[in-house]
Scaffold this motif. Sequence first.
Motif, mmCIF file in Angstrom:
data_model
loop_
_atom_site.group_PDB
_atom_site.id
_atom_site.type_symbol
_atom_site.label_atom_id
_atom_site.label_comp_id
_atom_site.label_asym_id
_atom_site.label_seq_id
_atom_site.Cartn_x
_atom_site.Cartn_y
_atom_site.Cartn_z
ATOM 1 N N ARG A 195 -17.193 -15.808 63.859
ATOM 2 C CA ARG A 195 -18.631 -15.242 64.232
ATOM 3 C C ARG A 195 -18.676 -13.904 63.414
ATOM 4 N NH1 ARG A 195 -16.806 -14.914 69.696
ATOM 5 N NH2 ARG A 195 -17.681 -16.904 70.036
ATOM 6 N N VAL A 196 -19.815 -13.574 63.019
ATOM 7 C CA VAL A 196 -20.155 -12.524 62.309
ATOM 8 C C VAL A 196 -21.443 -11.813 63.061
ATOM 9 C CG1 VAL A 196 -20.978 -11.313 60.229
ATOM 10 C CG2 VAL A 196 -19.239 -13.232 60.136
ATOM 11 N N LEU A 197 -21.203 -10.654 63.312
ATOM 12 C CA LEU A 197 -22.652 -9.577 63.651
ATOM 13 C C LEU A 197 -22.560 -8.495 62.819
ATOM 14 C CD1 LEU A 197 -24.835 -8.873 65.861
ATOM 15 C CD2 LEU A 197 -22.813 -7.415 66.820
ATOM 16 N N LEU A 198 -23.920 -8.487 62.025
ATOM 17 C CA LEU A 198 -24.210 -7.322 61.174
ATOM 18 C C LEU A 198 -25.300 -6.704 61.444
ATOM 19 C CD1 LEU A 198 -23.411 -6.082 58.452
ATOM 20 C CD2 LEU A 198 -24.788 -7.816 57.271
ATOM 21 N N GLU A 199 -25.521 -5.630 61.824
ATOM 22 C CA GLU A 199 -26.709 -4.718 62.028
ATOM 23 C C GLU A 199 -27.113 -3.643 61.140
ATOM 24 O OE1 GLU A 199 -28.346 -1.817 65.814
ATOM 25 O OE2 GLU A 199 -26.182 -2.301 65.817
ATOM 26 N N VAL A 200 -28.065 -3.622 60.572
ATOM 27 C CA VAL A 200 -28.529 -2.738 59.318
ATOM 28 C C VAL A 200 -29.789 -1.752 59.915
ATOM 29 C CG1 VAL A 200 -30.021 -2.782 57.275
ATOM 30 C CG2 VAL A 200 -28.422 -4.728 57.657
ATOM 31 N N THR A 201 -29.379 -0.350 59.764
ATOM 32 C CA THR A 201 -30.215 0.290 60.345
ATOM 33 C C THR A 201 -30.695 1.664 59.319
ATOM 34 O OG1 THR A 201 -28.210 1.756 60.840
ATOM 35 C CG2 THR A 201 -29.087 0.463 62.560
ATOM 36 N N PRO A 202 -31.794 2.056 59.432
ATOM 37 C CA PRO A 202 -32.460 2.913 58.296
ATOM 38 C C PRO A 202 -31.467 4.200 58.558
ATOM 39 C CG PRO A 202 -33.937 2.883 60.072
ATOM 40 C CD PRO A 202 -32.763 1.905 60.547
ATOM 41 N N VAL A 203 -31.487 4.867 57.277
ATOM 42 C CA VAL A 203 -30.914 6.384 56.996
ATOM 43 C C VAL A 203 -32.182 7.109 56.130
ATOM 44 C CG1 VAL A 203 -28.988 7.577 56.014
ATOM 45 C CG2 VAL A 203 -28.557 5.373 56.981
ATOM 46 N N PHE A 204 -32.208 8.347 56.748
ATOM 47 C CA PHE A 204 -33.242 9.162 56.067
ATOM 48 C C PHE A 204 -32.404 10.670 55.473
ATOM 49 C CE2 PHE A 204 -35.168 6.928 59.757
ATOM 50 C CZ PHE A 204 -36.237 6.100 58.912
ATOM 51 N N VAL A 205 -32.655 10.663 54.314
ATOM 52 C CA VAL A 205 -32.030 11.918 53.761
ATOM 53 C C VAL A 205 -33.171 12.963 53.294
ATOM 54 C CG1 VAL A 205 -30.663 12.932 51.701
ATOM 55 C CG2 VAL A 205 -30.420 10.422 52.830
ATOM 56 N N PRO A 206 -33.209 14.150 53.720
ATOM 57 C CA PRO A 206 -34.355 15.178 53.326
ATOM 58 C C PRO A 206 -33.902 15.796 52.007
ATOM 59 C CG PRO A 206 -32.689 16.065 54.970
ATOM 60 C CD PRO A 206 -32.189 14.660 54.676
ATOM 61 N N TYR A 207 -35.257 16.169 51.552
ATOM 62 C CA TYR A 207 -34.869 17.175 50.176
ATOM 63 C C TYR A 207 -36.185 17.953 50.475
ATOM 64 C CZ TYR A 207 -38.053 13.662 48.511
ATOM 65 O OH TYR A 207 -39.013 12.607 47.948
ATOM 66 N N THR A 208 -35.857 19.192 49.460
ATOM 67 C CA THR A 208 -37.226 19.766 49.555
ATOM 68 C C THR A 208 -37.298 20.671 48.323
ATOM 69 O OG1 THR A 208 -38.098 22.124 50.798
ATOM 70 C CG2 THR A 208 -35.779 21.834 50.244
ATOM 71 N N GLY A 209 -38.361 21.526 47.852
ATOM 72 C CA GLY A 209 -38.553 22.087 46.490
ATOM 73 C C GLY A 209 -39.500 23.187 46.672
ATOM 74 N N GLY A 225 -39.191 25.512 38.672
ATOM 75 C CA GLY A 225 -38.930 24.758 39.860
ATOM 76 C C GLY A 225 -37.518 24.627 40.174
ATOM 77 N N LEU A 226 -37.342 24.826 41.474
ATOM 78 C CA LEU A 226 -36.014 24.614 42.162
ATOM 79 C C LEU A 226 -36.152 23.595 43.383
ATOM 80 C CD1 LEU A 226 -33.026 25.631 42.818
ATOM 81 C CD2 LEU A 226 -34.365 27.298 44.323
ATOM 82 N N SER A 227 -35.218 22.534 43.316
ATOM 83 C CA SER A 227 -34.942 21.653 44.533
ATOM 84 C C SER A 227 -33.532 21.248 44.917
ATOM 85 C CB SER A 227 -35.515 20.235 43.995
ATOM 86 O OG SER A 227 -34.959 19.812 43.016
ATOM 87 N N TYR A 228 -33.709 20.905 46.356
ATOM 88 C CA TYR A 228 -32.327 20.286 46.907
ATOM 89 C C TYR A 228 -32.489 19.156 47.792
ATOM 90 C CZ TYR A 228 -28.491 20.606 50.214
ATOM 91 O OH TYR A 228 -27.360 20.213 51.002
ATOM 92 N N ARG A 229 -31.424 18.234 47.456
ATOM 93 C CA ARG A 229 -31.495 17.018 48.291
ATOM 94 C C ARG A 229 -30.164 16.871 48.918
ATOM 95 N NH1 ARG A 229 -31.129 11.761 44.856
ATOM 96 N NH2 ARG A 229 -28.945 12.302 45.057
ATOM 97 N N GLY A 230 -30.281 16.533 50.343
ATOM 98 C CA GLY A 230 -29.207 16.511 50.959
ATOM 99 C C GLY A 230 -28.114 15.548 50.695
#
Length: 300
Positions: A195-209, A225-230
């Motif tokens: 048997r297999v159990l698979l759970e998919v959950t969202p991930v949020f990565v912030p960025y700014t500029g 311009g200057l930007s940064y992404r986590g």
Amino acid sequence: MFKILIFIYFLLLMQTALAAPSDVYALGGRISALGGAPLATFGEEFAAKGNPAGLTFLSHSKASITYSFYAPYIDNTNLSPELAISSGISRDRYTASDMENFKQVEMGLAIVPSDRWAVGASFYIPGNSLARVSSLTPNEATYLLFNDRQMRPEIYSGIGFRLWQDFAIGAGLFYSLRADGEMQTGIASADAEARVLLEVTPVFVPYTGILYAHDFISLGKLGIGLSYRGQHAPISNININLRGGFAGGVIPISANSELASFYDPAKVVVGGSWEAPLWRSYLSFEYELWENYHPPIIVL
């Protein structure tokens, strides 16, 4: 008024392992043809992907859709060393020259309700398959930043605010996924079950500029311009429980693996642009923090 633009461009790439496809090939025909450099300042309808502060310098709302086809020609490389693999895992025979042609759809949207703020979204959809995951063992290496075994859809949403006439800030979220699961297997002389159990959950990565832009009217427009992404490192935990039965008893085996199914390093981008009436020039530099990357860990 509708405009149809057709871009034909060639890219020369040689970088290291694992990253978002849109970081390698950019988004949209115009931006891809310019090596992705406009994303640091005036990304227009794709500004939500790079520097969302650039959304505020659009005079009107914009939207576009691009279909891209890539036929890579890459030098051969073996992922595994020629020495014997002590773990006993089978050797990965994939080579860079096996990389197949692939296609993708890119969509950009910018909505400008006011001259003080704007919102936008960018989408990347792979055409070969919806998603593919391929990880490397600690004894494997590849010079490819992205290959045809590493695909996933990408969504970026951003908002920008113009604080002064020539200065704006922006922020956004990069939407991704992680998967956790458990696999249970029982094998005996008379029967076998799993048997297999698979759970998919969202991930949020912030960025700014941030973006400074000044219009010199007849001469052109300057942008800095200057930007940064986590960092984006969704660790997937897969638990494997195997029970093998025989006449004398049962042998239980339990394994836990922590796999970085997708890894995108934290990234800082600095860029400038000059948009004159008859010509435009874009320049950008990016620094990626790869030192936080860890190879997959498997514990028995």
